[in-house]
Design a protein around this motif. Structure first.
Motif, short mmCIF file in Angstrom:
data_model
loop_
_atom_site.label_atom_id
_atom_site.label_comp_id
_atom_site.label_asym_id
_atom_site.label_seq_id
_atom_site.Cartn_x
_atom_site.Cartn_y
_atom_site.Cartn_z
N MET A 1 29.35 16.39 18.09
CA MET A 1 28.59 17.24 18.98
C MET A 1 29.46 17.68 20.16
O MET A 1 29.45 18.85 20.52
N VAL A 2 30.18 16.74 20.77
CA VAL A 2 31.01 17.07 21.91
C VAL A 2 32.10 18.06 21.50
O VAL A 2 32.37 19.03 22.22
N ALA A 3 32.71 17.85 20.35
CA ALA A 3 33.74 18.78 19.88
C ALA A 3 33.16 20.17 19.70
O ALA A 3 33.81 21.17 20.04
N ASP A 4 31.95 20.27 19.18
CA ASP A 4 31.29 21.58 19.03
C ASP A 4 31.10 22.25 20.38
O ASP A 4 31.31 23.45 20.53
N TRP A 5 30.67 21.48 21.40
CA TRP A 5 30.48 22.03 22.75
C TRP A 5 31.81 22.52 23.30
O TRP A 5 31.88 23.59 23.89
N GLU A 6 32.84 21.73 23.12
CA GLU A 6 34.17 22.10 23.62
C GLU A 6 34.61 23.43 23.01
O GLU A 6 35.10 24.32 23.71
N ASN A 7 34.45 23.56 21.70
CA ASN A 7 34.87 24.79 21.01
C ASN A 7 33.98 25.98 21.35
O ASN A 7 34.47 27.07 21.61
N ALA A 8 32.67 25.77 21.38
CA ALA A 8 31.74 26.88 21.59
C ALA A 8 31.75 27.39 23.03
O ALA A 8 31.51 28.57 23.27
N HIS A 9 32.02 26.51 23.98
CA HIS A 9 31.90 26.89 25.40
C HIS A 9 33.21 26.79 26.17
O HIS A 9 33.22 26.86 27.39
N THR A 10 34.29 26.58 25.46
CA THR A 10 35.61 26.43 26.09
C THR A 10 35.55 25.38 27.19
O THR A 10 35.93 25.61 28.34
N LEU A 11 35.04 24.23 26.82
CA LEU A 11 34.94 23.09 27.73
C LEU A 11 36.00 22.07 27.42
O LEU A 11 36.47 21.97 26.28
N ARG A 12 36.34 21.31 28.41
CA ARG A 12 37.18 20.12 28.19
C ARG A 12 36.35 18.92 28.60
O ARG A 12 35.91 18.82 29.75
N VAL A 13 36.08 18.03 27.70
CA VAL A 13 35.23 16.88 27.95
C VAL A 13 36.08 15.62 28.02
O VAL A 13 36.89 15.36 27.12
N ASN A 14 35.90 14.87 29.10
CA ASN A 14 36.54 13.55 29.22
C ASN A 14 35.51 12.51 28.85
O ASN A 14 34.46 12.43 29.49
N TRP A 15 35.79 11.75 27.84
CA TRP A 15 34.85 10.77 27.33
C TRP A 15 35.10 9.42 28.00
O TRP A 15 36.21 8.92 28.00
N ARG A 16 34.06 8.87 28.60
CA ARG A 16 34.16 7.55 29.22
C ARG A 16 32.99 6.70 28.76
O ARG A 16 31.86 7.17 28.73
N THR A 17 33.24 5.47 28.45
CA THR A 17 32.18 4.55 28.06
C THR A 17 31.63 3.94 29.34
O THR A 17 32.11 2.92 29.81
#
Length: 131
Positions: A1-17
């Motif tokens: 899901m996050v990868a889809d958001w990154e690609n669709a909206h030109t986002l860079r997501v930093n994943w933190r637990t």
């Protein structure tokens, strides 16, 4: 899901637990929850994971999530009068001046920080992302 958001909206997501760092913000729960009030607001602010997370809520700018949503807890649970000083917190209005906004975002500890613990306890809860 996050990868889809990154690609669709030109986002860079930093994943933190983040679940490994959840901390108690108050003692107890529900109607019996109480502020820590260990009289060390500066130490509470230093230990706070939300200190750089002001919140826009009801069109106003709040110090942190705990302050922004405390009134919702009070409405739901009818909190003890020990919460009154924190419930009387005044958020920043959208009509503020540039100087008032600058002062607000640069302010570190203040009296409302005293509701949170100076020495936070980690919560041991499962991640809500894992089924």
């Amino acid at each position: 899901m996050v990868a889809d958001w990154e690609n669709a909206h030109t986002l860079r997501v930093n994943w933190r637990t983040s679940s490994s760092r959840w901390k108690r913000a108050y003692k107890g729960h529900g109607a019996t929850m109480m502020p820590y009030e260990d009289n060390q607001p500066e130490q509470s602010w230093e230990a706070c994971d939300s200190k750089w997370c002001p919140q826009i809520h009801n069109g106003q700018l709040w110090k942190c999530p705990q302050m922004a949503y405390l009134s919702m807890q009070a409405q739901k649970h009818g909190l003890n009068e020990a919460w009154n000083p924190y419930l009387n917190y005044t958020p920043l209005e959208p009509t503020c001046t540039t100087e008032e906004l600058r002062e607000f975002v640069n302010r570190k500890s203040e009296s409302c920080c005293g509701m949170c613990p100076a020495n936070p306890e980690l919560l041991e809860l499962p991640s809500p992302l894992r089924g």
